[in-house]
Write a protein that holds these residues in place. Structure first.
Motif, PDB file in Angstrom:
ATOM      1  N   LEU A 292      -1.226   2.153  -3.689  1.00  0.00           N
ATOM      2  CA  LEU A 292      -2.232   1.093  -3.777  1.00  0.00           C
ATOM      3  C   LEU A 292      -1.851   0.093  -4.872  1.00  0.00           C
TER       4      LEU A 292
ATOM      5  N   LEU B 263      -5.346  -5.445  -3.092  1.00  0.00           N
ATOM      6  CA  LEU B 263      -4.670  -4.882  -1.927  1.00  0.00           C
ATOM      7  C   LEU B 263      -5.057  -5.646  -0.669  1.00  0.00           C
TER       8      LEU B 263
ATOM      9  N   SER C 150      -0.627  -3.609  -3.869  1.00  0.00           N
ATOM     10  CA  SER C 150      -1.524  -4.655  -4.365  1.00  0.00           C
ATOM     11  C   SER C 150      -0.752  -5.720  -5.135  1.00  0.00           C
TER      12      SER C 150
END
Length: 207
Positions: A30, A114, A34
């Motif tokens: 993540l 994200l 992101s």
């Protein structure tokens, strides 16, 4: 503890460790996706954040594409726990429910980043997140329309505003405000921008 209990505990041990490692990899992915997007974010970058090799990531997820799906599935699971059921809310409370969701998102900048990065990137050819974001866009617009249709039926939309315009404008403004917030968080408040918008398109003032 009986012998059977001990045997069962030993069986569960590796699964617990596997589950913990998967969650650790998803959290690291993540962060990387992101910041860099799916295409530029590498398994090496992800692994370095938690001290493992790319081969370990592939052992748990099989492919980079499968890891992305796991990250997005984790986002869905979190949203399911936090997004209000718009069909169950009192129509007069729908704007407040949206504001509360925006406030929760303010506390999760990684997830917002994200979405901002991947939703733009997913418009490119053969992006593995393309179908997900098409479905997400259609689902979100449909949910917004359902909520604003209920408000319209109760006379809670401002004069000249219909449910379709309210849904599309709110969705577009929200996504756009989040991007501006990510670029310049000191100058843009997603929650306040959304609050002012909802006051313009509805007759609900207690937000």
């Amino acid at each position: 503890m009986t012998e059977a209990d001990e045997t069962e505990r030993r069986k569960r041990g590796p699964y617990r460790k596997t589950g913990a490692r998967r969650r650790e990899i998803i959290a690291a992915a993540l962060e990387v996706f992101s910041a860099s997007g799916f295409r530029a974010g590498s398994l090496k970058d992800i692994g370095e954040r938690i001290g493992i090799d790319p081969s370990t990531i592939l052992h748990h997820f099989g492919s980079k594409e499968a890891l992305l799906r796991a990250v997005l599935d984790d986002k869905i699971a979190q949203d399911t726990q936090s997004i209000p059921d718009i069909e169950e809310l009192d129509p007069a409370l729908i704007p407040r429910g949206l504001i509360e969701l925006a406030e929760r998102n303010d506390r999760r900048p990684g997830l917002i980043s994200l979405y901002a990065v991947l939703s733009a990137e997913s418009t490119t050819v053969d992006h593995p997140g393309g179908e997900y974001f098409r479905e997400r866009t259609a689902r979100t617009r449909r949910d917004f329309r359902t909520g604003f249709e209920r408000m319209q039926q109760h006379g809670l939309l401002a004069p000249g505003v219909d449910a379709d315009f309210a849904a599309t404008s709110t969705f577009a403004l929200w996504d756009g405000a989040q991007i501006h917030w990510l670029i310049d968080p000191d100058s843009v408040s997603v929650t306040e921008t959304l609050r002012r918008h909802l006051r313009l398109i509805t007759t609900v003032t207690e937000l």
